[in-house]
Motif scaffolding. Structure first.
Motif, PDB file in Angstrom:
ATOM      1  N   LEU A  21       0.836  -1.195   0.000  1.00 33.45           N
ATOM      2  CA  LEU A  21       0.000   0.000   0.000  1.00 33.45           C
ATOM      3  C   LEU A  21       0.871   1.245   0.000  1.00 33.45           C
ATOM      4  N   ALA A  22       0.639   2.133  -0.935  1.00 33.25           N
ATOM      5  CA  ALA A  22       1.263   3.455  -0.908  1.00 33.25           C
ATOM      6  C   ALA A  22       0.310   4.358  -0.140  1.00 33.25           C
ATOM      7  N   ILE A  23       0.835   5.061   0.842  1.00 31.91           N
ATOM      8  CA  ILE A  23      -0.003   5.973   1.616  1.00 31.91           C
ATOM      9  C   ILE A  23       0.315   7.393   1.165  1.00 31.91           C
ATOM     10  N   LEU A  24      -0.694   8.017   0.571  1.00 34.07           N
ATOM     11  CA  LEU A  24      -0.557   9.384   0.067  1.00 34.07           C
ATOM     12  C   LEU A  24      -1.364  10.315   0.957  1.00 34.07           C
ATOM     13  N   ARG A  25      -0.960  11.580   0.967  1.00 32.01           N
ATOM     14  CA  ARG A  25      -1.761  12.582   1.648  1.00 32.01           C
ATOM     15  C   ARG A  25      -1.784  13.842   0.802  1.00 32.01           C
ATOM     16  N   GLN A  26      -2.822  14.659   1.050  1.00 36.68           N
ATOM     17  CA  GLN A  26      -2.994  15.916   0.323  1.00 36.68           C
ATOM     18  C   GLN A  26      -3.550  16.940   1.301  1.00 36.68           C
ATOM     19  N   GLU A  27      -2.919  18.101   1.358  1.00 34.66           N
ATOM     20  CA  GLU A  27      -3.414  19.154   2.243  1.00 34.66           C
ATOM     21  C   GLU A  27      -4.832  19.547   1.843  1.00 34.66           C
ATOM     22  N   ILE A  28      -5.696  19.644   2.828  1.00 33.41           N
ATOM     23  CA  ILE A  28      -7.103  19.956   2.565  1.00 33.41           C
ATOM     24  C   ILE A  28      -7.304  21.424   2.217  1.00 33.41           C
ATOM     25  N   HIS A  29      -6.645  22.311   2.926  1.00 33.38           N
ATOM     26  CA  HIS A  29      -6.920  23.739   2.796  1.00 33.38           C
ATOM     27  C   HIS A  29      -5.970  24.461   1.842  1.00 33.38           C
ATOM     28  N   SER A  30      -5.347  23.722   0.944  1.00 32.23           N
ATOM     29  CA  SER A  30      -4.432  24.311  -0.023  1.00 32.23           C
ATOM     30  C   SER A  30      -4.968  24.038  -1.429  1.00 32.23           C
ATOM     31  N   ILE A  31      -5.153  25.080  -2.198  1.00 33.02           N
ATOM     32  CA  ILE A  31      -5.665  24.936  -3.557  1.00 33.02           C
ATOM     33  C   ILE A  31      -4.624  24.217  -4.409  1.00 33.02           C
ATOM     34  N   ASP A  32      -5.051  23.218  -5.156  1.00 31.80           N
ATOM     35  CA  ASP A  32      -4.182  22.428  -6.027  1.00 31.80           C
ATOM     36  C   ASP A  32      -2.999  21.804  -5.275  1.00 31.80           C
ATOM     37  N   ALA A  33      -3.247  21.329  -4.075  1.00 31.34           N
ATOM     38  CA  ALA A  33      -2.180  20.700  -3.287  1.00 31.34           C
ATOM     39  C   ALA A  33      -1.716  19.407  -3.956  1.00 31.34           C
ATOM     40  N   ASN A  34      -0.411  19.198  -3.929  1.00 32.27           N
ATOM     41  CA  ASN A  34       0.156  17.971  -4.480  1.00 32.27           C
ATOM     42  C   ASN A  34      -0.166  16.792  -3.574  1.00 32.27           C
ATOM     43  N   TYR A  35      -0.145  15.611  -4.165  1.00 36.64           N
ATOM     44  CA  TYR A  35      -0.196  14.389  -3.374  1.00 36.64           C
ATOM     45  C   TYR A  35       1.238  14.096  -2.931  1.00 36.64           C
ATOM     46  N   GLN A  36       1.402  13.714  -1.678  1.00 36.87           N
ATOM     47  CA  GLN A  36       2.703  13.345  -1.154  1.00 36.87           C
ATOM     48  C   GLN A  36       2.630  11.890  -0.702  1.00 36.87           C
ATOM     49  N   GLN A  37       3.628  11.090  -1.086  1.00 38.73           N
ATOM     50  CA  GLN A  37       3.688   9.742  -0.534  1.00 38.73           C
ATOM     51  C   GLN A  37       4.446   9.828   0.785  1.00 38.73           C
ATOM     52  N   VAL A  38       3.787   9.414   1.871  1.00 36.47           N
ATOM     53  CA  VAL A  38       4.387   9.507   3.195  1.00 36.47           C
ATOM     54  C   VAL A  38       4.730   8.143   3.785  1.00 36.47           C
ATOM     55  N   GLU A  39       4.272   7.083   3.145  1.00 39.69           N
ATOM     56  CA  GLU A  39       4.532   5.751   3.685  1.00 39.69           C
ATOM     57  C   GLU A  39       4.318   4.699   2.608  1.00 39.69           C
ATOM     58  N   SER A  40       4.994   3.591   2.783  1.00 38.89           N
ATOM     59  CA  SER A  40       4.770   2.395   1.981  1.00 38.89           C
ATOM     60  C   SER A  40       4.614   1.258   2.975  1.00 38.89           C
ATOM     61  N   ILE A  41       3.458   0.641   2.981  1.00 41.86           N
ATOM     62  CA  ILE A  41       3.165  -0.402   3.957  1.00 41.86           C
ATOM     63  C   ILE A  41       3.066  -1.742   3.234  1.00 41.86           C
ATOM     64  N   THR A  42       3.867  -2.711   3.679  1.00 42.86           N
ATOM     65  CA  THR A  42       3.785  -4.056   3.118  1.00 42.86           C
ATOM     66  C   THR A  42       2.657  -4.783   3.838  1.00 42.86           C
ATOM     67  N   ASN A  43       1.466  -4.610   3.323  1.00 47.56           N
ATOM     68  CA  ASN A  43       0.254  -5.172   3.897  1.00 47.56           C
ATOM     69  C   ASN A  43       0.298  -6.701   3.940  1.00 47.56           C
ATOM     70  N   GLY A  44       1.000  -7.311   3.017  1.00 41.31           N
ATOM     71  CA  GLY A  44       1.100  -8.767   2.974  1.00 41.31           C
ATOM     72  C   GLY A  44       1.767  -9.361   4.201  1.00 41.31           C
ATOM     73  N   TRP A  45       2.520  -8.567   4.926  1.00 39.88           N
ATOM     74  CA  TRP A  45       3.203  -9.039   6.140  1.00 39.88           C
ATOM     75  C   TRP A  45       2.371  -8.811   7.395  1.00 39.88           C
ATOM     76  N   ILE A  46       1.228  -8.153   7.244  1.00 40.88           N
ATOM     77  CA  ILE A  46       0.405  -7.791   8.400  1.00 40.88           C
ATOM     78  C   ILE A  46      -0.830  -8.681   8.424  1.00 40.88           C
ATOM     79  N   ASP A  47      -0.988  -9.441   9.515  1.00 40.85           N
ATOM     80  CA  ASP A  47      -2.142 -10.334   9.638  1.00 40.85           C
ATOM     81  C   ASP A  47      -3.317  -9.692  10.363  1.00 40.85           C
ATOM     82  N   ASN A  48      -3.044  -8.719  11.214  1.00 39.84           N
ATOM     83  CA  ASN A  48      -4.038  -8.177  12.118  1.00 39.84           C
ATOM     84  C   ASN A  48      -4.555  -6.825  11.617  1.00 39.84           C
ATOM     85  N   VAL A  49      -5.876  -6.679  11.548  1.00 36.12           N
ATOM     86  CA  VAL A  49      -6.480  -5.429  11.075  1.00 36.12           C
ATOM     87  C   VAL A  49      -6.134  -4.257  11.998  1.00 36.12           C
ATOM     88  N   ASP A  50      -6.005  -4.510  13.296  1.00 41.30           N
ATOM     89  CA  ASP A  50      -5.667  -3.431  14.234  1.00 41.30           C
ATOM     90  C   ASP A  50      -4.264  -2.888  13.979  1.00 41.30           C
TER      91      ASP A  50
END
Length: 158
Positions: free
Chosen positions: A60-89
């Protein structure tokens, strides 16, 4: 893994934990992106399937975008290897932690929803010869390339 944009559909959820539940339950498609607002209200957060064609949700690529900024870029802030995670919590915890991350992997990531505008480029693997190539996403859609395969210029010339 550094995220490479393809075409996606946004599915809005209330928070990171709801996104984790949907991802772990298998109730979303590999082209769907979970979107929620960060707890501090500053960002739209996106959990984007970014694995290989066999199971896009393993990474999973985790992107974020500033809400209060016009035409805000998407930033990738994390890469999560979901396949290694068994627990939803645990997945929910990682998604929540990404909301306040100071680390930025990519400052100007793409998130292409529904139809590309025509200027977006991404890396593809040629379905004919296996070559990796950078191409216009809109042009590659005719080859049904939402999973990362396309036809390179050399093979398309045949």
């Amino acid at each position: 893994m550094y995220y490479e944009a393809r075409t996606h559909e946004i599915v809005e959820v209330t928070n990171a934990m709801e996104a984790a539940i949907k991802i772990k339950s298998g109730s979303i498609e590999t082209y769907q992106v979970m979107k929620w607002t960060s707890n501090d209200g500053k960002y739209f957060m996106y959990a984007v399937p970014d694995g290989h064609i066999d199971n896009m949700l393993l990474e999973l690529a985790i992107l974020r975008q500033e809400i209060h900024s016009i035409d805000a870029n998407y930033q990738q802030v994390e890469s999560i290897t979901n396949g290694w995670i068994d627990n939803v919590d645990i997945l929910g915890k990682y998604l929540q932690e990404s909301e306040t991350s100071n680390f930025i992997m990519i400052k100007n990531a793409q998130l292409i929803t529904i139809n590309p505008q025509g200027h977006e480029k991404a890396w593809f693997t040629c379905g004919c010869c296996g070559t990796s190539f950078l191409a216009n996403v809109k042009e590659q859609i005719k080859f049904d390339q939402d999973a990362g395969y396309g036809i390179c210029d050399r093979c398309n010339s045949w």
